[in-house]
Design a protein around this motif. Structure first.
Motif, PDB file in Angstrom:
ATOM      1  N   THR A  82      -0.394  -1.975  -6.559  1.00  0.00           N
ATOM      2  CA  THR A  82      -0.590  -1.342  -7.873  1.00  0.00           C
ATOM      3  C   THR A  82      -1.734  -0.321  -7.820  1.00  0.00           C
ATOM      4  O   THR A  82      -1.598   0.800  -8.313  1.00  0.00           O
ATOM      5  CB  THR A  82      -0.866  -2.433  -8.932  1.00  0.00           C
ATOM      6  OG1 THR A  82       0.246  -3.325  -8.945  1.00  0.00           O
ATOM      7  CG2 THR A  82      -1.061  -1.836 -10.311  1.00  0.00           C
ATOM      8  N   ASP A 129       7.356  -4.902 -10.794  1.00  0.00           N
ATOM      9  CA  ASP A 129       6.763  -6.232 -10.644  1.00  0.00           C
ATOM     10  C   ASP A 129       6.791  -6.963 -11.989  1.00  0.00           C
ATOM     11  O   ASP A 129       6.468  -6.363 -13.021  1.00  0.00           O
ATOM     12  CB  ASP A 129       5.314  -6.078 -10.146  1.00  0.00           C
ATOM     13  CG  ASP A 129       4.706  -7.416  -9.750  1.00  0.00           C
ATOM     14  OD1 ASP A 129       5.444  -8.426  -9.753  1.00  0.00           O
ATOM     15  OD2 ASP A 129       3.504  -7.443  -9.449  1.00  0.00           O
ATOM     16  N   ASN A 161       1.647  -4.953 -14.052  1.00  0.00           N
ATOM     17  CA  ASN A 161       0.263  -4.473 -14.035  1.00  0.00           C
ATOM     18  C   ASN A 161       0.150  -2.968 -14.265  1.00  0.00           C
ATOM     19  O   ASN A 161      -0.796  -2.503 -14.897  1.00  0.00           O
ATOM     20  CB  ASN A 161      -0.429  -4.847 -12.713  1.00  0.00           C
ATOM     21  CG  ASN A 161      -0.661  -6.338 -12.577  1.00  0.00           C
ATOM     22  OD1 ASN A 161      -0.588  -6.896 -11.506  1.00  0.00           O
ATOM     23  ND2 ASN A 161      -0.924  -7.016 -13.685  1.00  0.00           N
ATOM     24  N   ASP A 210       6.087   0.829  -8.155  1.00  0.00           N
ATOM     25  CA  ASP A 210       5.078  -0.210  -7.892  1.00  0.00           C
ATOM     26  C   ASP A 210       5.825  -1.502  -7.589  1.00  0.00           C
ATOM     27  O   ASP A 210       6.503  -2.068  -8.446  1.00  0.00           O
ATOM     28  CB  ASP A 210       4.179  -0.362  -9.131  1.00  0.00           C
ATOM     29  CG  ASP A 210       3.085  -1.407  -8.944  1.00  0.00           C
ATOM     30  OD1 ASP A 210       2.904  -1.900  -7.809  1.00  0.00           O
ATOM     31  OD2 ASP A 210       2.414  -1.732  -9.943  1.00  0.00           O
TER      32      ASP A 210
HETATM   33 MG   LIG Z   1       0.676  -5.183  -8.344  1.00  0.00          MG
END
Ligand SMILES: [Mg+2]
Ligand SMILES: Nc1ncnc2c1ncn2[C@@H]1O[C@H](COP(=O)(O)OP(=O)(O)OP(=O)(O)O)[C@@H](O)[C@H]1O
Length: 215
Positions: free
Chosen positions: A15, A38, A42, A85
């Motif tokens: 991230t 994810d 995040n 990500d």
């Molecule tokens: Mg991450």
């Protein structure tokens, strides 16, 4: 161009590097989008903290593996750069990320390796190359410290695959942790060394992309 940032190990900087590359590209005037694959979301959280006055980085969530390629395809039409990500999940998302990407970046920490997750990741990569023989991939050393040697077993394992390590290394810096929780990239903060480091990394990534005519 689509850049997938993935590793089956958690906490290696997927991230952090995604956000910082995205911010750096946005400051270069590129239209940038992050697809957060994810479940922890995040990047989405980071986006919620980002000030509207800063260069725009759009973040969209996509945690359904079968929806990823369609989403990425549609965003490619709109944005100069799409960064994915990645997730440390052992599920099919990682393979989907590889298939949706033009270039793969795999962050690694110099210590605390998880040999099994790396073997699985490299197996996934080989599988993906069955469908996509031209899939350039590079390791990025994150939290790099010249005093720490790479574990010999891990070096042997990595050496069996045709995945080079980028020259640009990312050191452990407060700037990454601090900006990560405040919707910024290090480029927008006060640590000049971090700024230079991320600019060098972004430059090398673009050079690699150009080498494969991905721009
Ligand atoms: Mg991450
Ligand atoms: N170079 C760095 N210097 C300082 N802190 C860092 C650096 N890279 C990552 N971190 C910090 O380490 C933690 C883990 O990083 P990050 O969330 O980017 O990893 P991740 O691979 O995305 O993890 P996950 O698999 O849980 O999504 C974060 O708190 C982040 O701020």
């Amino acid at each position: 161009m689509v850049i997938g940032i993935t590793n089956l190990k958690g906490g290696v900087g997927k991230t952090t590097l995604t956000l910082n590359l995205a911010v750096t590209f946005a400051h270069q005037g590129k239209r940038v989008c992050i697809v957060d694959a994810d479940k922890n979301q995040n990047s989405m959280e980071w986006s919620g903290a980002r000030k509207a006055s800063l260069p725009e980085v759009i973040v969209m969530g996509c945690t359904e593996p079968r929806a990823l390629s369609k989403l990425v395809e549609s965003q490619k039409e709109i944005y100069d750069m799409v960064l994915i990500d990645g997730t440390p999940d052992l599920g099919e998302m990682t393979t989907r990320i590889m298939l949706a990407s033009d270039l793969m970046l795999i962050p690694l920490l110099p210590s605390g390796h998880d040999f099994r997750s790396m073997v699985l990741l490299l197996q996934r990569f080989e599988q993906a190359k069955g469908f996509k023989p031209e899939l350039p991939a590079y390791f990025i050393l994150n939290k790099f410290d010249e005093r720490l040697n790479f574990h010999a077993d891990m070096m042997d394992l990595l050496g069996q695959y045709d995945i080079p390590i980028l020259d640009a290394k990312v050191k452990s810096r407060i700037a990454y942790a601090q900006t990560g929780v405040s919707g910024m990239g290090v480029l927008e903060w006060t640590d000049q060394k971090a700024i230079e480091e991320i600019e060098v990394l972004a430059k090398e990534v673009l050079e690699k992309a150009a080498q494969y005519q991905l721009n």
